[in-house]
Structure formats: structure tokens, C-alpha cells
Design an enzyme around this catalytic site. Structure first.
Site, PDB file in Angstrom:
ATOM      1  CG  ASP A 257      -2.373  -0.765   1.003  1.00 47.61           C
ATOM      2  OD1 ASP A 257      -2.658  -1.104  -0.269  1.00 47.61           O
ATOM      3  OD2 ASP A 257      -3.057  -1.221   1.622  1.00 47.61           O
TER       4      ASP A 257
ATOM      5  NE  ARG B 168      -1.182   1.875   3.925  1.00 49.30           N
ATOM      6  CZ  ARG B 168      -1.593   3.020   3.398  1.00 49.30           C
ATOM      7  NH1 ARG B 168      -3.095   3.170   3.444  1.00 49.30           N
ATOM      8  NH2 ARG B 168      -0.911   3.727   2.932  1.00 49.30           N
TER       9      ARG B 168
ATOM     10  NE  ARG C 213      -8.396   2.655   7.324  1.00 47.80           N
ATOM     11  CZ  ARG C 213      -7.822   2.038   6.361  1.00 47.80           C
ATOM     12  NH1 ARG C 213      -6.586   2.706   6.057  1.00 47.80           N
ATOM     13  NH2 ARG C 213      -8.150   1.017   5.612  1.00 47.80           N
TER      14      ARG C 213
ATOM     15  CG  HIS D 176      -8.487   7.506   4.444  1.00 44.66           C
ATOM     16  ND1 HIS D 176      -7.655   6.775   3.609  1.00 44.66           N
ATOM     17  CD2 HIS D 176      -8.045   7.297   5.646  1.00 44.66           C
ATOM     18  CE1 HIS D 176      -6.562   6.050   4.337  1.00 44.66           C
ATOM     19  NE2 HIS D 176      -6.871   6.555   5.540  1.00 44.66           N
TER      20      HIS D 176
ATOM     21  CB  CYS E  87      -4.966   7.197  -2.356  1.00 47.99           C
ATOM     22  SG  CYS E  87      -6.533   7.296  -1.607  1.00 47.99           S
TER      23      CYS E  87
HETATM   24  N1  ARG Z   1      -5.516  -0.020   1.086  1.00 52.76           N
HETATM   25  C1  ARG Z   1      -5.171   1.349   1.491  1.00 52.76           C
HETATM   26  C2  ARG Z   1      -5.740   1.398   3.028  1.00 52.76           C
HETATM   27  O1  ARG Z   1      -6.736   1.014   3.074  1.00 52.76           O
HETATM   28  C3  ARG Z   1      -5.574   2.343   0.796  1.00 52.76           C
HETATM   29  C4  ARG Z   1      -5.537   3.780   1.212  1.00 52.76           C
HETATM   30  C5  ARG Z   1      -6.033   4.821   0.319  1.00 52.76           C
HETATM   31  N2  ARG Z   1      -5.357   6.036   0.571  1.00 52.76           N
HETATM   32  C6  ARG Z   1      -6.046   7.218   0.706  1.00 52.76           C
HETATM   33  N3  ARG Z   1      -5.449   8.307   0.989  1.00 52.76           N
HETATM   34  N4  ARG Z   1      -7.113   7.394   0.923  1.00 52.76           N
HETATM   35  O2  ARG Z   1      -5.305   1.972   3.697  1.00 52.76           O
END
Ligand code: ARG
Length: 283
Positions: free
Chosen positions: A78, A103, A153, A182, A276
Site C-alpha cells: 500500500d 501498513r 482510521r 478516509h 491517495c
Molecule cells: N489500501 C489502503 C488502505 O486501506 C488504501 C489507502 C488509500 N489512501 C487514501 N489516501 N485514501 O489503507
């Protein structure tokens, strides 16, 4: 006879050159699922993702912007979503602390990038936050304010930490729809003072906050949001959106902006799109 159309009466939108940070998807796959868009049974074409990503990088360069490239690391698929690594305002980089262990190690690569440069001051986070995934900055709105998402998040405590690190007001906005996990898939800065957003991604109270702060916002609908149209990058005039977002492109054009379409379908399998992949480095 001179014919004046409605579009002639729109303000001329001025682009401002920007500095961005991107990370190529050389190790991009979908082998874990941490958002509703990720499906580990769907195959990912990594080579195609790299090609699409490079088309995006080239588009930003052709628009006159500076793009720095971060080294991708094996085992961090990612990392292509470079916007999540920090939130940079006035040369201060407030670092990320990722929600999920998959991550977590991405943060070190971003930290090293800023610490190696004299023009940025890195502030290490103690609270969980995913950088520009959940933070946006409007330098000319209300004297310079940050918007910050929470609910999936980033922890609200990180909003206060960011305000302390950056010395700017941070407006907390509650995200309520897991598909828009997000802030940057629900809202975007179109220029230095205005935003576009999908109201349904926010709590009713946060919708009232946004309506009060941004009476002239460009309002997106659910179809726009599902196409990841709001996951855009704008330089104040050129609004770079993915090719699935044609209907939204007409909305920003009607508001006087210039939509620029880029194909980025392979990245949607990871739950991301244009924004992203692009962190903005504000000096
Ligand atoms: N697979 C990543 C996650 O779920 C995607 C992140 C996407 N990034 C963003 N800035 N919205 O964390």
C-alpha cells in the site's frame, strides 16, 4: 453581437505550482483487506498499475508541478498510497502512525524522506493518523484551516496533536460510511479556499459544520463518491480526476475549473485513486 454565456461570467481559476511526493506501485498487490474496496480474491495487474501510476506522475509534471519519488519497499504493497505518510503545512511534516499493522512500517520511509531534507521539519506523531488520507488544508479559508476526518482510521486525538504541531485550527469532521473511510475519498480542496464533498459521508453535525464553513462548496453525489471522484488533486485550476468520474468532471467545469482525466482503475482495487497516490508538500 457579443454573446455572453454563463461560463464567461465564472471567475478565472488560477493554478499554483505545487510540490508532490509519489511512490511507484512496484510492489502493489491486494493480499489483505483493510477497507471495503479490497478483495483479496481479485487479481491485481501490478505492471498495469505501474503504467497507470506513471501516467499520473507524467500528468502532474506536464501541468508544471514538481514530483518527488519515494522508494517503494517490498512487503509494503500500500506504499503507493503516498498521501497517507504525513501531513505537510508550511514546511512542517506531521508524520503518520498507521491504524493497521500491515501498513505500520510505511511511516519510516516517509519520516526518512523529510528528515533528509533541510526544508522540512518532521514532527513525530504519538496518535494514530493517516496523513493526508484524513487531513486537508485550505490556506485561504478563514485565515488557513485544516480539515480532519475521524471515525475509521485517524483518532480525534491526532487532530489536536496536528493543531499543536502546525499551529493552525483543525476542524474535526466525523465520517460515518465505511466505504468512505478516509476524508480524502469524501472531500477535496479545489483551490486555496473552497472544497467539494459528498455530504452523505459525514455525520449530520459535520454536514452542518461544512455548510457553515464552505457555503460555495461544489456538492458531489453518491455516484461521484463511489467513482472516487473526490479523491482528486487540484492546483487551483486543473482538477485531476480518474476517468470513471466524467459526470463529476462536468460539475467542476461548471464551477470554472478544468477537469483533467487520468486512468487509474488498478489502484481502485486497493481502495484508492488520484489523491491517495499524491502527497502535497507545502513549503
Ligand atoms: N489500501 C489502503 C488502505 O486501506 C488504501 C489507502 C488509500 N489512501 C487514501 N489516501 N485514501 O489503507
Amino acid at each position: 453581437m457579443l454573446i455572453v454565456t454563463e461560463r464567461d461570467l465564472l471567475p478565472t481559476r488560477q493554478p499554483r505550482p505545487r510540490t508532490y511526493l509519489m511512490c511507484p506501485p512496484e510492489h502493489y498487490v491486494v493480499e489483505y483487506a483493510i477497507n471495503p474496496w479490497m478483495d483479496t480474491t481479485t487479481p491485481v495487474d501490478t505492471a498495469l498499475a505501474v503504467k497507470q501510476w506513471d501516467g499520473l506522475r507524467q500528468t502532474m509534471v506536464d501541468l508544471g508541478h514538481t514530483v518527488h519519488v519515494l522508494n517503494p519497499e517490498a512487503g509494503l504493497p500500500d506504499m503507493v498510497f503516498a498521501a497517507n505518510g504525513a501531513f505537510v503545512v508550511d514546511g512542517v511534516a506531521y508524520g503518520a502512525k498507521f491504524r493497521y499493522p500491515q501498513r505500520a512500517d510505511e511511516a519510516a520511509g516517509h519520516r526518512a524522506f523529510y528528515e533528509a531534507r533541510e526544508d522540512y521539519r518532521f514532527v513525530a506523531p504519538t496518535q494514530i493518523n493517516e496523513g493526508e488520507g484524513d487531513f486537508a488544508y485550505l490556506p485561504d479559508a478563514h485565515g488557513g484551516i485544516a480539515l480532519a476526518g475521524y471515525g475509521f482510521r485517524t483518532e480525534p486525538a491526532a487532530h489536536a496533536e496536528a493543531a499543536e504541531a502546525l499551529g493552525r485550527p483543525v476542524i474535526s469532521l466525523k465520517l460515518v460510511d465505511p466505504r468512505f473511510y478516509h476524508l480524502d475519498v469524501a472531500l477535496a480542496a479545489l483551490d486555496d479556499e473552497n472544497v467539494t464533498y459528498f455530504p452523505g459521508a459525514f455525520s449530520e453535525a459535520s454536514q452542518r459544520v461544512l455548510a457553515q464553513l464552505f457555503p460555495n462548496a461544489v456538492i458531489a453525489d453518491e455516484a461521484d463518491a463511489l467513482a472516487f471522484a473526490l479523491n482528486l488533486v487540484s492546483d487551483g485550476r486543473n482538477v485531476v480526476i480518474n476517468t470513471e468520474s466524467a459526470a463529476f468532471g462536468e460539475k467542476v467545469a461548471a464551477a470554472g475549473y478544468h477537469p483533467v482525466m487520468v486512468e487509474l482503475g488498478e489502484l481502485k482495487k486497493g481502495g484508492g485513486s488520484i489523491k491517495c497516490c499524491i502527497a502535497e508538500l507545502r513549503d
